[in-house]
Design a protein around this motif. Sequence first.
Motif, mmCIF file in Angstrom:
data_model
loop_
_atom_site.group_PDB
_atom_site.id
_atom_site.type_symbol
_atom_site.label_atom_id
_atom_site.label_comp_id
_atom_site.label_asym_id
_atom_site.label_seq_id
_atom_site.Cartn_x
_atom_site.Cartn_y
_atom_site.Cartn_z
ATOM 1 N N VAL A 14 0.841 -1.197 0.000
ATOM 2 C CA VAL A 14 0.000 0.000 0.000
ATOM 3 C C VAL A 14 0.879 1.251 0.000
ATOM 4 C CG1 VAL A 14 -1.699 1.321 1.330
ATOM 5 C CG2 VAL A 14 -1.959 -1.145 1.084
ATOM 6 N N GLY A 15 1.911 1.265 0.847
ATOM 7 C CA GLY A 15 2.807 2.412 0.907
ATOM 8 C C GLY A 15 3.528 2.652 -0.413
ATOM 9 N N GLY A 16 3.927 1.594 -1.081
ATOM 10 C CA GLY A 16 4.574 1.725 -2.380
ATOM 11 C C GLY A 16 3.655 2.322 -3.425
ATOM 12 N N ALA A 31 1.858 -2.712 -10.588
ATOM 13 C CA ALA A 31 2.436 -4.012 -10.246
ATOM 14 C C ALA A 31 3.833 -3.866 -9.649
ATOM 15 C CB ALA A 31 2.489 -4.910 -11.474
ATOM 16 N N LEU A 32 4.695 -3.088 -10.302
ATOM 17 C CA LEU A 32 6.056 -2.920 -9.777
ATOM 18 C C LEU A 32 6.073 -2.072 -8.519
ATOM 19 C CD1 LEU A 32 8.238 -2.616 -12.993
ATOM 20 C CD2 LEU A 32 8.145 -4.490 -11.364
ATOM 21 N N ASN A 33 5.171 -1.082 -8.417
ATOM 22 C CA ASN A 33 5.056 -0.323 -7.171
ATOM 23 C C ASN A 33 4.735 -1.260 -6.016
ATOM 24 O OD1 ASN A 33 5.514 2.069 -8.528
ATOM 25 N ND2 ASN A 33 3.403 2.779 -8.416
ATOM 26 N N VAL A 36 7.945 -3.518 -5.223
ATOM 27 C CA VAL A 36 8.957 -2.748 -4.507
ATOM 28 C C VAL A 36 8.449 -2.389 -3.111
ATOM 29 C CG1 VAL A 36 10.241 -0.563 -4.493
ATOM 30 C CG2 VAL A 36 10.041 -1.877 -6.596
ATOM 31 N N GLY A 37 7.161 -2.077 -3.006
ATOM 32 C CA GLY A 37 6.573 -1.765 -1.708
ATOM 33 C C GLY A 37 6.598 -2.947 -0.750
ATOM 34 N N VAL A 38 6.321 -4.136 -1.252
ATOM 35 C CA VAL A 38 6.375 -5.344 -0.417
ATOM 36 C C VAL A 38 7.793 -5.553 0.106
ATOM 37 C CG1 VAL A 38 6.268 -7.870 -0.522
ATOM 38 C CG2 VAL A 38 4.370 -6.521 -1.385
#
Length: 97
Positions: A14-16, A31-33, A36-38
């Motif tokens: 969510v933060g990403g 998807a990439l956000n 990277v966020g995970v």
Amino acid sequence: MDLGLIIQLISGAVGGNVAGNLMKGSSLGTALNSVVGVLGGGLGGQLLGMLGVGGAAAAAGGGMDIGSIIAQVAGGGVGGGVLLAIVGMIKSAMAKQ
């Protein structure tokens, strides 16, 4: 898998995505956000746990109180946003060359 880690990973995603929406030029796409966020959420939450912040001792003992859950959500969300910002800045710098 630990419930605290799951909370950190979800809040990192969510933060990403929030960081990607706020920084349009640095966004990598949904998807990439999320990916990277995970990663950032897991790293951020674990770093806070190693520093003793966020009730990591209670979570390790099996007890989850509201304070530790909030700290894990905050740590994961911030970690995901920060990592996405870093990756986005690197992407922007490489595109300018």
